[in-house]
Scaffold this motif. Structure first.
Motif, PDB file in Angstrom:
ATOM      1  N   THR A 123       0.884  -1.166  -0.023  1.00 25.51           N
ATOM      2  CA  THR A 123      -0.062  -0.004   0.040  1.00 25.51           C
ATOM      3  C   THR A 123       0.882   1.238   0.048  1.00 25.51           C
ATOM      4  O   THR A 123       0.407   2.267  -0.671  1.00 25.51           O
ATOM      5  N   ALA A 124       1.916   1.195   0.743  1.00 31.25           N
ATOM      6  CA  ALA A 124       2.866   2.465   0.896  1.00 31.25           C
ATOM      7  C   ALA A 124       3.322   2.520  -0.521  1.00 31.25           C
ATOM      8  O   ALA A 124       3.569   3.775  -1.062  1.00 31.25           O
ATOM      9  N   GLU A 125       3.851   1.481  -1.219  1.00 27.11           N
ATOM     10  CA  GLU A 125       4.406   1.565  -2.523  1.00 27.11           C
ATOM     11  C   GLU A 125       3.637   2.386  -3.563  1.00 27.11           C
ATOM     12  O   GLU A 125       3.757   2.935  -4.589  1.00 27.11           O
ATOM     13  N   THR A 126       2.115   1.701  -3.513  1.00 30.21           N
ATOM     14  CA  THR A 126       1.299   2.175  -4.405  1.00 30.21           C
ATOM     15  C   THR A 126       1.111   3.791  -3.963  1.00 30.21           C
ATOM     16  O   THR A 126       0.514   4.496  -5.132  1.00 30.21           O
ATOM     17  N   GLY A 127       1.100   4.247  -2.818  1.00 28.23           N
ATOM     18  CA  GLY A 127       0.930   5.482  -2.470  1.00 28.23           C
ATOM     19  C   GLY A 127       1.883   6.336  -3.089  1.00 28.23           C
ATOM     20  O   GLY A 127       1.783   7.550  -3.471  1.00 28.23           O
ATOM     21  N   LEU A 128       3.328   5.635  -3.007  1.00 26.54           N
ATOM     22  CA  LEU A 128       4.371   6.404  -3.562  1.00 26.54           C
ATOM     23  C   LEU A 128       4.369   6.753  -5.049  1.00 26.54           C
ATOM     24  O   LEU A 128       4.475   7.756  -5.610  1.00 26.54           O
ATOM     25  N   LEU A 129       3.960   5.649  -5.813  1.00 27.57           N
ATOM     26  CA  LEU A 129       3.616   5.852  -7.206  1.00 27.57           C
ATOM     27  C   LEU A 129       2.426   6.758  -7.467  1.00 27.57           C
ATOM     28  O   LEU A 129       2.781   7.402  -8.421  1.00 27.57           O
ATOM     29  N   GLU A 130       1.411   6.579  -6.646  1.00 26.78           N
ATOM     30  CA  GLU A 130       0.294   7.458  -6.887  1.00 26.78           C
ATOM     31  C   GLU A 130       0.820   8.958  -6.810  1.00 26.78           C
ATOM     32  O   GLU A 130       0.302   9.833  -7.550  1.00 26.78           O
ATOM     33  N   ILE A 147       3.945  10.394  -7.025  1.00 25.79           N
ATOM     34  CA  ILE A 147       4.819  10.986  -7.887  1.00 25.79           C
ATOM     35  C   ILE A 147       4.222  11.071  -9.351  1.00 25.79           C
ATOM     36  O   ILE A 147       4.664  12.013 -10.055  1.00 25.79           O
ATOM     37  N   THR A 148       3.075  10.316  -9.713  1.00 31.16           N
ATOM     38  CA  THR A 148       2.583  10.105 -10.956  1.00 31.16           C
ATOM     39  C   THR A 148       1.568  11.365 -11.075  1.00 31.16           C
ATOM     40  O   THR A 148       1.680  12.115 -12.217  1.00 31.16           O
ATOM     41  N   PHE A 149       1.039  11.711 -10.071  1.00 28.16           N
ATOM     42  CA  PHE A 149       0.147  13.099  -9.875  1.00 28.16           C
ATOM     43  C   PHE A 149       1.109  14.259 -10.023  1.00 28.16           C
ATOM     44  O   PHE A 149       0.876  15.198 -10.933  1.00 28.16           O
ATOM     45  N   ASN A 191       1.044  16.774 -13.502  1.00 27.29           N
ATOM     46  CA  ASN A 191       0.776  18.273 -13.279  1.00 27.29           C
ATOM     47  C   ASN A 191       2.025  18.950 -13.832  1.00 27.29           C
ATOM     48  O   ASN A 191       2.016  20.351 -13.414  1.00 27.29           O
ATOM     49  N   LYS A 192       3.210  18.501 -13.824  1.00 26.59           N
ATOM     50  CA  LYS A 192       4.480  19.096 -14.592  1.00 26.59           C
ATOM     51  C   LYS A 192       5.237  19.799 -13.260  1.00 26.59           C
ATOM     52  O   LYS A 192       5.837  20.608 -13.423  1.00 26.59           O
ATOM     53  N   ASP A 193       4.728  19.377 -12.038  1.00 25.42           N
ATOM     54  CA  ASP A 193       5.259  19.831 -10.639  1.00 25.42           C
ATOM     55  C   ASP A 193       6.864  19.377 -10.393  1.00 25.42           C
ATOM     56  O   ASP A 193       7.655  19.926  -9.862  1.00 25.42           O
ATOM     57  N   VAL A 194       6.981  18.092 -10.846  1.00 22.33           N
ATOM     58  CA  VAL A 194       8.080  17.411 -10.637  1.00 22.33           C
ATOM     59  C   VAL A 194       8.298  16.808 -12.088  1.00 22.33           C
ATOM     60  O   VAL A 194       7.615  16.331 -13.116  1.00 22.33           O
ATOM     61  N   MET A 217      14.012  10.505  -7.821  1.00 21.81           N
ATOM     62  CA  MET A 217      14.948   9.631  -7.194  1.00 21.81           C
ATOM     63  C   MET A 217      14.842   9.264  -5.831  1.00 21.81           C
ATOM     64  O   MET A 217      15.034   8.168  -5.382  1.00 21.81           O
ATOM     65  N   VAL A 218      14.391  10.334  -5.297  1.00 25.24           N
ATOM     66  CA  VAL A 218      14.036  10.014  -3.586  1.00 25.24           C
ATOM     67  C   VAL A 218      12.745   9.112  -3.472  1.00 25.24           C
ATOM     68  O   VAL A 218      13.233   8.080  -2.508  1.00 25.24           O
ATOM     69  N   VAL A 219      11.729   9.365  -4.226  1.00 25.59           N
ATOM     70  CA  VAL A 219      10.489   8.408  -4.164  1.00 25.59           C
ATOM     71  C   VAL A 219      10.963   7.066  -4.570  1.00 25.59           C
ATOM     72  O   VAL A 219      10.706   5.724  -3.881  1.00 25.59           O
ATOM     73  N   ASN A 220      11.822   6.658  -5.558  1.00 27.60           N
ATOM     74  CA  ASN A 220      12.386   5.491  -5.903  1.00 27.60           C
ATOM     75  C   ASN A 220      13.209   4.815  -4.856  1.00 27.60           C
ATOM     76  O   ASN A 220      13.125   3.523  -4.505  1.00 27.60           O
ATOM     77  N   GLY A 221      13.997   5.368  -4.262  1.00 24.34           N
ATOM     78  CA  GLY A 221      15.121   5.005  -3.196  1.00 24.34           C
ATOM     79  C   GLY A 221      14.245   4.662  -2.075  1.00 24.34           C
ATOM     80  O   GLY A 221      14.407   3.827  -1.530  1.00 24.34           O
ATOM     81  N   LEU A 222      13.004   5.545  -1.607  1.00 25.48           N
ATOM     82  CA  LEU A 222      12.162   5.094  -0.526  1.00 25.48           C
ATOM     83  C   LEU A 222      11.545   3.937  -0.928  1.00 25.48           C
ATOM     84  O   LEU A 222      11.281   3.058   0.276  1.00 25.48           O
ATOM     85  N   GLY A 223      10.933   3.679  -1.868  1.00 27.40           N
ATOM     86  CA  GLY A 223      10.268   2.459  -2.336  1.00 27.40           C
ATOM     87  C   GLY A 223      11.038   1.318  -2.278  1.00 27.40           C
ATOM     88  O   GLY A 223      10.717   0.270  -1.716  1.00 27.40           O
TER      89      GLY A 223
END
Length: 196
Positions: A130-137, A139-141, A145-148, A156-162
């Motif tokens: 669930t945490a992995e899907t939350g991270l993916l959700e 970062i995808t948003f 939205n072109k925020d990132v 890279m931080v999100v991928n490293g945390l996952g």
């Protein structure tokens, strides 16, 4: 606006700290904590209760954002989270009633123990998924939205945390199901017999 930003930070923080870190420590209590079985069981129960409280408060902060309750149940992450918190609460109650409350016979507790272990590890794995899907959700948003940018330090931080969460869950589950641990958990008197 301040509470919305506050909930955006508190929700993932409380869920990861509660359901993954504290719950993982509670799973490993029987492995690393010195002391009697009763002491280990009480620490396990208290840590799991703290993890459950963090999870409930983490969900509460998400529901009190600008969107409300119903608007938050639109994704796989939200449905997995609902299943996870429900299983976790039921598991905690089952553990409290079966192991902490001494009214049941030892044979009943021994029959329930494998199911308690299985459901506990399943819920822990579900919490990590669930945490992995939350991270993916999230970062995808942000990328939609072109925020990132796709190749940014935030990604890279999100991928490293996952990856770190996946590695941590593997270590916790391996330690919990290793044969030595299972023998001590299921047959505590066998340890005494082998030392004689």
């Amino acid at each position: 606006m301040v509470f919305f930003l506050f909930s955006q930070v508190l929700h993932p923080l409380l869920m990861v700290i509660g359901f993954i870190l504290i719950s993982g420590e509670a799973i490993l209590v029987h492995r690393w904590l010195p002391g009697s079985r009763g002491f280990k069981k009480s620490v396990h129960l208290c840590l799991q209760g703290l993890a459950l409280a963090c999870g409930i408060f983490g969900i509460w902060t998400k529901f009190h954002g600008n969107d409300g309750i119903v608007a938050n149940f639109f994704s796989l992450h939200s449905w997995m989270g609902l299943i996870c918190i429900s299983l976790f609460g039921a598991q905690w109650l089952m553990g409290f009633m079966s192991f902490w409350h001494r009214g049941e016979a030892r044979s009943v507790r021994m029959r329930v123990l494998p199911w308690h272990v299985f459901l506990g590890l399943y819920t822990y794995g579900l919490a990590v998924a669930t945490a992995e899907t939350g991270l993916l959700e999230k970062i995808t948003f942000l990328q939609t939205n072109k925020d990132v940018q796709k190749h940014s330090s935030e990604s890279m931080v999100v991928n490293g945390l996952g990856l770190s969460l996946a590695l941590l869950s593997g270590i916790v589950i391996l330690a919990a199901v290793s044969p030595r641990f299972q023998a001590e958990l299921m047959y505590p008197e066998s340890k005494k017999m082998t030392t004689l």
